[in-house]
Scaffold this motif. Structure first.
Motif, short mmCIF file in Angstrom:
data_model
loop_
_atom_site.label_atom_id
_atom_site.label_comp_id
_atom_site.label_asym_id
_atom_site.label_seq_id
_atom_site.Cartn_x
_atom_site.Cartn_y
_atom_site.Cartn_z
N PRO A 191 0.36 -1.25 -0.28
CA PRO A 191 -0.30 0.01 -0.31
C PRO A 191 1.07 1.09 -0.01
CG PRO A 191 0.35 -1.13 2.34
CD PRO A 191 1.01 -2.19 1.22
N VAL A 192 0.53 2.14 -0.91
CA VAL A 192 0.87 3.02 -0.85
C VAL A 192 -0.08 4.18 -1.14
CG1 VAL A 192 1.32 3.31 -3.48
CG2 VAL A 192 3.10 4.90 -1.81
N ASN A 193 0.69 6.08 -0.45
CA ASN A 193 0.07 6.79 -0.43
C ASN A 193 0.93 7.86 -1.56
OD1 ASN A 193 -2.25 6.27 0.60
ND2 ASN A 193 -1.45 5.87 2.36
N TRP A 194 0.15 8.78 -2.55
CA TRP A 194 0.30 9.24 -2.88
C TRP A 194 0.66 10.87 -2.82
CZ3 TRP A 194 5.82 8.03 -5.43
CH2 TRP A 194 5.17 6.20 -6.03
N ILE A 195 0.80 11.97 -2.24
CA ILE A 195 0.48 13.31 -2.46
C ILE A 195 1.39 14.35 -3.13
CG2 ILE A 195 0.18 15.01 -0.13
CD1 ILE A 195 0.65 12.74 1.49
N LEU A 196 0.22 15.00 -3.78
CA LEU A 196 0.51 15.91 -4.25
C LEU A 196 0.95 17.72 -4.13
CD1 LEU A 196 1.90 17.42 -7.27
CD2 LEU A 196 -0.40 16.76 -8.40
N VAL A 197 2.42 18.10 -3.91
CA VAL A 197 2.28 19.42 -3.22
C VAL A 197 1.99 19.97 -4.10
CG1 VAL A 197 3.57 20.74 -1.78
CG2 VAL A 197 3.08 17.52 -1.54
N GLU A 244 0.45 26.45 0.24
CA GLU A 244 -0.60 25.78 1.62
C GLU A 244 -0.29 24.33 2.06
OE1 GLU A 244 -2.22 27.80 -0.97
OE2 GLU A 244 -1.54 29.52 0.31
N LYS A 245 -0.11 23.69 0.73
CA LYS A 245 0.39 22.07 1.30
C LYS A 245 1.47 21.79 1.58
CE LYS A 245 -2.60 20.31 -2.22
NZ LYS A 245 -3.41 19.66 -3.25
N ALA A 246 2.78 22.62 1.01
CA ALA A 246 4.11 22.81 1.55
C ALA A 246 3.89 22.80 2.70
CB ALA A 246 4.44 23.90 0.10
N LYS A 247 3.44 23.94 3.15
CA LYS A 247 3.41 24.76 4.60
C LYS A 247 3.27 23.61 5.44
CE LYS A 247 4.07 29.01 4.04
NZ LYS A 247 3.05 30.73 3.88
N ALA A 248 1.56 21.96 5.33
CA ALA A 248 1.67 22.01 5.91
C ALA A 248 2.25 20.24 6.24
CB ALA A 248 -0.60 21.59 5.73
N LEU A 249 3.41 19.73 5.39
CA LEU A 249 3.63 18.79 5.15
C LEU A 249 4.73 18.86 6.88
CD1 LEU A 249 5.25 19.05 1.98
CD2 LEU A 249 3.44 17.77 3.06
N PRO A 250 4.60 17.78 7.33
CA PRO A 250 5.78 17.31 8.39
C PRO A 250 6.45 17.70 8.40
CG PRO A 250 4.72 15.45 7.39
CD PRO A 250 4.39 16.29 6.33
N CYS A 251 7.35 17.80 7.20
CA CYS A 251 8.83 18.54 7.13
C CYS A 251 9.56 19.44 6.66
CB CYS A 251 9.20 16.92 6.36
SG CYS A 251 8.86 16.33 4.96
N VAL A 252 10.44 19.32 6.19
CA VAL A 252 10.73 20.38 4.74
C VAL A 252 10.70 19.98 3.24
CG1 VAL A 252 12.62 22.35 4.45
CG2 VAL A 252 12.53 21.32 6.46
N ASN A 264 11.44 18.50 -2.85
CA ASN A 264 10.72 18.26 -4.66
C ASN A 264 10.43 16.47 -3.78
OD1 ASN A 264 10.80 19.89 -5.10
ND2 ASN A 264 12.90 19.66 -6.72
N TRP A 265 11.11 15.33 -3.50
CA TRP A 265 10.50 14.74 -2.77
C TRP A 265 10.97 13.75 -1.57
CZ3 TRP A 265 8.41 10.59 -5.53
CH2 TRP A 265 8.41 8.75 -5.41
N ALA A 266 9.58 13.36 -0.87
CA ALA A 266 10.21 12.66 0.51
C ALA A 266 9.19 11.30 0.56
CB ALA A 266 9.53 13.42 1.50
N VAL A 267 10.29 10.69 1.80
CA VAL A 267 9.48 8.68 1.58
C VAL A 267 9.12 9.28 2.92
CG1 VAL A 267 9.86 6.74 1.80
CG2 VAL A 267 10.76 8.26 -0.42
N PHE A 268 8.10 9.09 3.14
CA PHE A 268 8.06 8.36 4.86
C PHE A 268 7.00 6.69 4.81
CE2 PHE A 268 6.79 12.91 4.59
CZ PHE A 268 7.55 13.40 6.09
#
Length: 67
Positions: free
Chosen positions: A20-26, A30-38, A41-45
């Motif tokens: 299972p994987v979720n893709w979140i287009l930023v 506003e979406k960038a500011k709501a992320l749990p990290c800096v 262009n790409w981040a993996v959780f």
């Protein structure tokens, strides 16, 4: 296009191995500011924990899942 090629490979790998994987287009500030990290262009959780900002491949995904 370079990032899209990686994403398509990862999507295919995850579909074939039923991972299972979720893709979140930023696409807004506003979406960038709501992320749990800096924002990069790409981040993996995994399980809600930040793993990397590097593009990953199937080998890296396997390593993350086994932790």
């Amino acid at each position: 296009p370079y990032i899209d090629q990686y994403i398509q490979r990862i999507k295919k790998y995850c579909e074939l191995d039923e991972i299972p994987v979720n893709w979140i287009l930023v696409d807004t500030l506003e979406k960038a500011k709501a992320l749990p990290c800096v924002f990069n262009n790409w981040a993996v959780f995994y399980n809600g924990k930040f793993q990397t900002v590097n593009l990953v491949d199937a080998t890296y995904i396997k390593r993350i899942i086994k932790k």
